[in-house]
Scaffold this motif. Structure first.
Motif, PDB file in Angstrom:
ATOM      1  N   ASP A  77      -2.781  12.448  -1.491  1.00 55.77           N
ATOM      2  CA  ASP A  77      -3.795  13.350  -2.034  1.00 55.77           C
ATOM      3  C   ASP A  77      -5.019  13.862  -0.946  1.00 55.77           C
ATOM      4  O   ASP A  77      -5.823  14.616  -1.487  1.00 55.77           O
ATOM      5  N   GLY A  78      -4.668  13.554   0.514  1.00 55.86           N
ATOM      6  CA  GLY A  78      -5.522  14.276   1.291  1.00 55.86           C
ATOM      7  C   GLY A  78      -6.917  13.225   1.607  1.00 55.86           C
ATOM      8  O   GLY A  78      -7.387  13.483   2.584  1.00 55.86           O
ATOM      9  N   ILE A  79      -6.958  12.124   1.117  1.00 57.63           N
ATOM     10  CA  ILE A  79      -7.782  11.306   1.458  1.00 57.63           C
ATOM     11  C   ILE A  79      -7.343   9.815   2.602  1.00 57.63           C
ATOM     12  O   ILE A  79      -6.079   9.499   2.182  1.00 57.63           O
ATOM     13  N   ALA A  80      -7.920   9.804   3.671  1.00 54.57           N
ATOM     14  CA  ALA A  80      -7.235   8.914   4.595  1.00 54.57           C
ATOM     15  C   ALA A  80      -7.881   7.311   4.014  1.00 54.57           C
ATOM     16  O   ALA A  80      -8.746   7.170   3.783  1.00 54.57           O
ATOM     17  N   ARG A  81      -6.769   6.684   3.977  1.00 52.28           N
ATOM     18  CA  ARG A  81      -6.980   5.212   3.733  1.00 52.28           C
ATOM     19  C   ARG A  81      -6.447   4.350   4.608  1.00 52.28           C
ATOM     20  O   ARG A  81      -6.553   3.161   4.761  1.00 52.28           O
ATOM     21  N   VAL A  82      -5.872   5.000   5.912  1.00 55.43           N
ATOM     22  CA  VAL A  82      -5.329   4.091   6.944  1.00 55.43           C
ATOM     23  C   VAL A  82      -5.714   4.674   8.145  1.00 55.43           C
ATOM     24  O   VAL A  82      -5.858   5.931   8.549  1.00 55.43           O
ATOM     25  N   ALA A  83      -5.977   3.883   9.239  1.00 51.87           N
ATOM     26  CA  ALA A  83      -6.708   4.204  10.706  1.00 51.87           C
ATOM     27  C   ALA A  83      -5.907   3.452  11.510  1.00 51.87           C
ATOM     28  O   ALA A  83      -5.539   2.366  11.454  1.00 51.87           O
ATOM     29  N   ASP A  84      -5.726   4.043  12.793  1.00 50.33           N
ATOM     30  CA  ASP A  84      -5.414   3.358  14.071  1.00 50.33           C
ATOM     31  C   ASP A  84      -6.689   3.024  14.716  1.00 50.33           C
ATOM     32  O   ASP A  84      -7.511   3.655  14.802  1.00 50.33           O
ATOM     33  N   ILE A  85      -6.625   1.721  15.178  1.00 54.93           N
ATOM     34  CA  ILE A  85      -7.899   1.061  15.924  1.00 54.93           C
ATOM     35  C   ILE A  85      -7.448   0.557  17.190  1.00 54.93           C
ATOM     36  O   ILE A  85      -6.685  -0.149  17.456  1.00 54.93           O
ATOM     37  N   LEU A  86      -8.186   1.241  17.946  1.00 54.81           N
ATOM     38  CA  LEU A  86      -8.154   0.768  19.528  1.00 54.81           C
ATOM     39  C   LEU A  86      -9.106  -0.392  19.858  1.00 54.81           C
ATOM     40  O   LEU A  86     -10.256  -0.424  19.522  1.00 54.81           O
ATOM     41  N   THR A  87      -8.655  -1.838  20.292  1.00 54.99           N
ATOM     42  CA  THR A  87      -9.244  -2.894  20.482  1.00 54.99           C
ATOM     43  C   THR A  87      -8.761  -3.233  22.061  1.00 54.99           C
ATOM     44  O   THR A  87      -7.894  -2.742  22.561  1.00 54.99           O
ATOM     45  N   THR A  88      -9.450  -4.295  22.456  1.00 57.95           N
ATOM     46  CA  THR A  88      -9.141  -4.792  23.701  1.00 57.95           C
ATOM     47  C   THR A  88      -7.580  -5.538  23.756  1.00 57.95           C
ATOM     48  O   THR A  88      -7.133  -5.442  24.758  1.00 57.95           O
ATOM     49  N   SER A  89      -7.268  -5.833  22.630  1.00 58.10           N
ATOM     50  CA  SER A  89      -5.836  -6.347  22.337  1.00 58.10           C
ATOM     51  C   SER A  89      -4.747  -5.420  22.177  1.00 58.10           C
ATOM     52  O   SER A  89      -3.496  -5.785  22.115  1.00 58.10           O
ATOM     53  N   GLY A  90      -5.061  -4.197  21.892  1.00 54.73           N
ATOM     54  CA  GLY A  90      -4.291  -3.138  22.078  1.00 54.73           C
ATOM     55  C   GLY A  90      -4.418  -2.271  20.599  1.00 54.73           C
ATOM     56  O   GLY A  90      -5.868  -2.384  20.259  1.00 54.73           O
ATOM     57  N   THR A  91      -3.498  -1.467  20.213  1.00 51.50           N
ATOM     58  CA  THR A  91      -3.733  -0.475  18.847  1.00 51.50           C
ATOM     59  C   THR A  91      -3.137  -1.144  17.803  1.00 51.50           C
ATOM     60  O   THR A  91      -2.146  -1.454  17.679  1.00 51.50           O
ATOM     61  N   PHE A  92      -4.097  -1.289  16.623  1.00 52.59           N
ATOM     62  CA  PHE A  92      -3.801  -1.851  15.457  1.00 52.59           C
ATOM     63  C   PHE A  92      -3.819  -0.580  14.207  1.00 52.59           C
ATOM     64  O   PHE A  92      -4.755   0.345  14.355  1.00 52.59           O
ATOM     65  N   ARG A  93      -2.795  -0.668  13.289  1.00 55.57           N
ATOM     66  CA  ARG A  93      -2.933   0.242  12.203  1.00 55.57           C
ATOM     67  C   ARG A  93      -3.325  -0.814  11.069  1.00 55.57           C
ATOM     68  O   ARG A  93      -2.651  -1.685  10.578  1.00 55.57           O
ATOM     69  N   ARG A  94      -4.448  -0.283  10.376  1.00 60.06           N
ATOM     70  CA  ARG A  94      -5.190  -1.021   9.218  1.00 60.06           C
ATOM     71  C   ARG A  94      -5.412  -0.193   8.143  1.00 60.06           C
ATOM     72  O   ARG A  94      -5.907   1.097   8.527  1.00 60.06           O
ATOM     73  N   ALA A  95      -5.525  -0.605   6.935  1.00 62.31           N
ATOM     74  CA  ALA A  95      -6.014   0.146   5.898  1.00 62.31           C
ATOM     75  C   ALA A  95      -7.588   0.029   6.073  1.00 62.31           C
ATOM     76  O   ALA A  95      -8.061  -1.026   6.619  1.00 62.31           O
ATOM     77  N   PHE A  96      -8.253   1.159   5.220  1.00 58.42           N
ATOM     78  CA  PHE A  96      -9.914   0.929   5.337  1.00 58.42           C
ATOM     79  C   PHE A  96     -10.356  -0.221   4.609  1.00 58.42           C
ATOM     80  O   PHE A  96     -11.450  -0.739   5.108  1.00 58.42           O
ATOM     81  N   ASN A  97      -9.722  -0.787   3.930  1.00 57.86           N
ATOM     82  CA  ASN A  97     -10.273  -2.170   3.111  1.00 57.86           C
ATOM     83  C   ASN A  97     -10.402  -3.430   4.207  1.00 57.86           C
ATOM     84  O   ASN A  97     -10.888  -4.278   3.716  1.00 57.86           O
ATOM     85  N   ARG A  98      -9.667  -3.343   5.223  1.00 55.59           N
ATOM     86  CA  ARG A  98      -9.718  -4.224   6.113  1.00 55.59           C
ATOM     87  C   ARG A  98     -10.495  -3.929   7.329  1.00 55.59           C
ATOM     88  O   ARG A  98     -10.575  -4.646   8.204  1.00 55.59           O
TER      89      ARG A  98
END
Length: 116
Positions: A77-98
């Motif tokens: 639907d064009g709405i982003a609900r998941v993102a890649d997050i860069l942390t000191t432990s690495g890159t994680f893919r998480r849903a916006f509700n987290r």
């Protein structure tokens, strides 16, 4: 609840008219008294480069991962609900509700000014 009791106690209430549609009236009317608020407003969107806290059940309750949004994944639907997050432990893919976006304050803002 008091409002519902007051309306149902009135003599002109359709539920008391004996027309047989009273139970339908009760179900429809009472369900409208308390509306769902979950999706009534837009929750805001994450932006690339935004700082977030990452909820993780594996960590103790008072310990959070701090990270930066590096990529967004829109749904069908064009709405982003998941993102890649860069942390000191690495890159994680998480849903916006987290994710918990951190408030950002403009460095050029004068306290008490009109733009703040």
């Amino acid at each position: 609840m008091a409002l519902a009791r007051e309306v149902l106690a009135r003599n002109d209430c359709p539920a008391r008219s004996g027309s047989g549609s009273g139970s339908r009236f009760h179900k429809e009317y009472i369900s409208e008294l308390q509306r769902r608020q979950k999706w009534s407003k837009d929750g805001g969107h994450l932006k690339l480069g935004e700082m977030v806290l990452v909820k993780d059940e594996r960590l103790p309750p008072n310990q959070w991962l701090l990270g930066r949004v590096t990529q967004l994944y829109p749904g069908s639907d064009g709405i982003a609900r998941v993102a890649d997050i860069l942390t000191t432990s690495g890159t994680f893919r998480r849903a916006f509700n987290r994710l918990c976006p951190l408030p950002v304050e403009d460095q050029n803002c004068i306290p008490g000014g009109p733009a703040c």
